[in-house]
Design a protein around this motif. Structure first.
Motif, PDB file in Angstrom:
ATOM      1  N   SER A 193       0.808  -1.218   0.000  1.00  0.00           N
ATOM      2  CA  SER A 193       0.000   0.000   0.000  1.00  0.00           C
ATOM      3  C   SER A 193       0.839   1.266   0.000  1.00  0.00           C
TER       4      SER A 193
ATOM      5  N   ASP B  35       1.953  -0.527  -7.318  1.00  0.00           N
ATOM      6  CA  ASP B  35       0.824  -0.010  -8.096  1.00  0.00           C
ATOM      7  C   ASP B  35      -0.309  -1.018  -8.233  1.00  0.00           C
TER       8      ASP B  35
ATOM      9  N   ARG C 177      -3.639   0.077  -6.887  1.00  0.00           N
ATOM     10  CA  ARG C 177      -4.398   1.031  -7.698  1.00  0.00           C
ATOM     11  C   ARG C 177      -5.207   0.302  -8.763  1.00  0.00           C
TER      12      ARG C 177
ATOM     13  N   SER D  66      -9.237   0.407  -9.023  1.00  0.00           N
ATOM     14  CA  SER D  66      -9.867   0.806 -10.281  1.00  0.00           C
ATOM     15  C   SER D  66     -10.914  -0.212 -10.716  1.00  0.00           C
TER      16      SER D  66
ATOM     17  N   THR E  26       2.417   8.202   3.392  1.00  0.00           N
ATOM     18  CA  THR E  26       2.648   7.524   2.120  1.00  0.00           C
ATOM     19  C   THR E  26       1.411   6.770   1.660  1.00  0.00           C
TER      20      THR E  26
ATOM     21  N   MET F  52      -1.655   7.502   2.346  1.00  0.00           N
ATOM     22  CA  MET F  52      -2.648   8.480   1.922  1.00  0.00           C
ATOM     23  C   MET F  52      -2.448   8.887   0.467  1.00  0.00           C
ATOM     24  N   PHE F  53      -1.190   9.051   0.061  1.00  0.00           N
ATOM     25  CA  PHE F  53      -0.913   9.450  -1.311  1.00  0.00           C
ATOM     26  C   PHE F  53      -1.043   8.285  -2.285  1.00  0.00           C
ATOM     27  N   GLN F  54      -0.621   7.102  -1.873  1.00  0.00           N
ATOM     28  CA  GLN F  54      -0.618   5.956  -2.773  1.00  0.00           C
ATOM     29  C   GLN F  54      -2.022   5.431  -3.029  1.00  0.00           C
TER      30      GLN F  54
ATOM     31  N   GLU G 125      -5.022   6.943  -2.597  1.00  0.00           N
ATOM     32  CA  GLU G 125      -5.864   7.942  -3.271  1.00  0.00           C
ATOM     33  C   GLU G 125      -7.359   7.699  -3.014  1.00  0.00           C
ATOM     34  N   LEU G 126      -7.694   7.478  -1.748  1.00  0.00           N
ATOM     35  CA  LEU G 126      -9.082   7.348  -1.319  1.00  0.00           C
ATOM     36  C   LEU G 126      -9.289   8.245  -0.103  1.00  0.00           C
TER      37      LEU G 126
ATOM     38  N   TYR H 280       2.674  17.949   6.559  1.00  0.00           N
ATOM     39  CA  TYR H 280       1.393  17.289   6.286  1.00  0.00           C
ATOM     40  C   TYR H 280       0.632  17.156   7.602  1.00  0.00           C
TER      41      TYR H 280
END
Length: 276
Positions: free
Chosen positions: A117, A121, A124, A128, A164, A166-168, A170-171, A231
């Motif tokens: 996480s 990738d 993601r 998706s 990290t 939070m950025f990876q 993307e929810l 942050y």
């Protein structure tokens, strides 16, 4: 014209090994069912030999790490990454398995390997596939063991990992300090709420500098704490999964994150309401 998809609300439960993800899924499912929600738990951890809950869908039907390790000669970490990437490459299986359970409240019990996480990738691609076609409202719940608050080095690491994630991912994400009922074993941590709300980070710098093992990393320590401070929106909810009050308070926060709190509101009334 096809009817719009049934709206499905879901939690993606993340966190390192030992943070309490499986216990969380079991306890959260019991609480939500007590509220009258129809809950489906989906185990997506191919390394879990068994679960304390009855999984509606289990990734073991597709792939497991022991099978991967035996076939490809991989160790535990490599086998888990391979298995999760295999799942991400075969999302049609998961989407088909989930289709009969549309409209239920989904809890995804994710693998504990942090790299999945933060630096992979595959997650993601999985997300998706889950949200393709609309109708799925996901929020991530990122668990961090409250015991890390007892060691400032581990706490800074946990903060960096949370940023990290939070950025990876993307929810919409809810960070949670889990197992707060067990902090007495680590000296009480009377200021646990300070950690949850974003305590004075200068304290972290001082505590790191006081550790003789970390003296030569003083500049790095300040840079890392400065990054966390940049942050400052990283906040945590506290959770004792055995406390209905604690779980109930968290449910309210997650319901805002994935939109469930709006599901029974009168949309027409909301549109007609005057903006103050």
């Amino acid at each position: 014209m096809e009817p719009p998809p049934v709206t499905t609300y879901a939690q993606l439960v993340l966190g390192p090994p030992g943070s309490g993800k499986t216990t969380y899924c079991k306890g959260m499912a019991e609480y939500l069912r007590g509220l009258g929600r129809d809950v489906a738990i989906i185990n997506l951890d191919p390394a879990a030999p068994s679960t304390p809950y009855d999984a509606t869908i289990d990734v073991a039907a597709l792939v497991t790490t022991p099978a991967v390790a035996a076939t490809h000669g991989l160790g535990p970490n490599g086998a888990l990454i391979y298995a999760f990437e295999y799942l991400a490459a075969n999302t049609d299986w998961l989407v088909a398995a989930l289709r009969p359970h549309r409209g239920k409240y989904w809890l995804f019990d994710m693998p504990g390997q942090v790299e999945l996480s933060t630096h992979n990738d595959a997650i993601r691609g999985l997300l998706s596939a889950l949200t393709r076609g609309g109708g799925v409202r996901l929020a991530a719940v990122n668990l961090v063991d409250a015991a890390h608050c007892a060691d400032v080095g581990k706490w800074v690491a946990a903060l960096l990992v949370s940023i990290t994630v939070m950025f990876q991912v993307e929810l919409p994400i809810v960070n949670v300090l889990s197992k707060v009922d067990l902090v007495e074993a680590y000296g009480g941590l009377e200021n646990i709420e300070q950690y949850a709300e974003g305590m004075d980070l200068e304290y972290l710098v001082g505590a790191l500098d006081d550790d003789p093992r970390l003296t030569k990393y003083a500049a790095l320590n300040r840079a890392l704490v400065g990054l966390v401070d940049d942050y400052s929106h990283v906040r945590f909810q506290t959770l004792s999964i055995t406390s209905q009050e604690s779980v109930g308070a968290l449910v309210k926060v997650v319901d805002k994150a994935n939109g469930y709190m709006f599901s029974e509101m009168d949309a027409a009334g909301l549109m007609a309401a005057r903006v103050p």
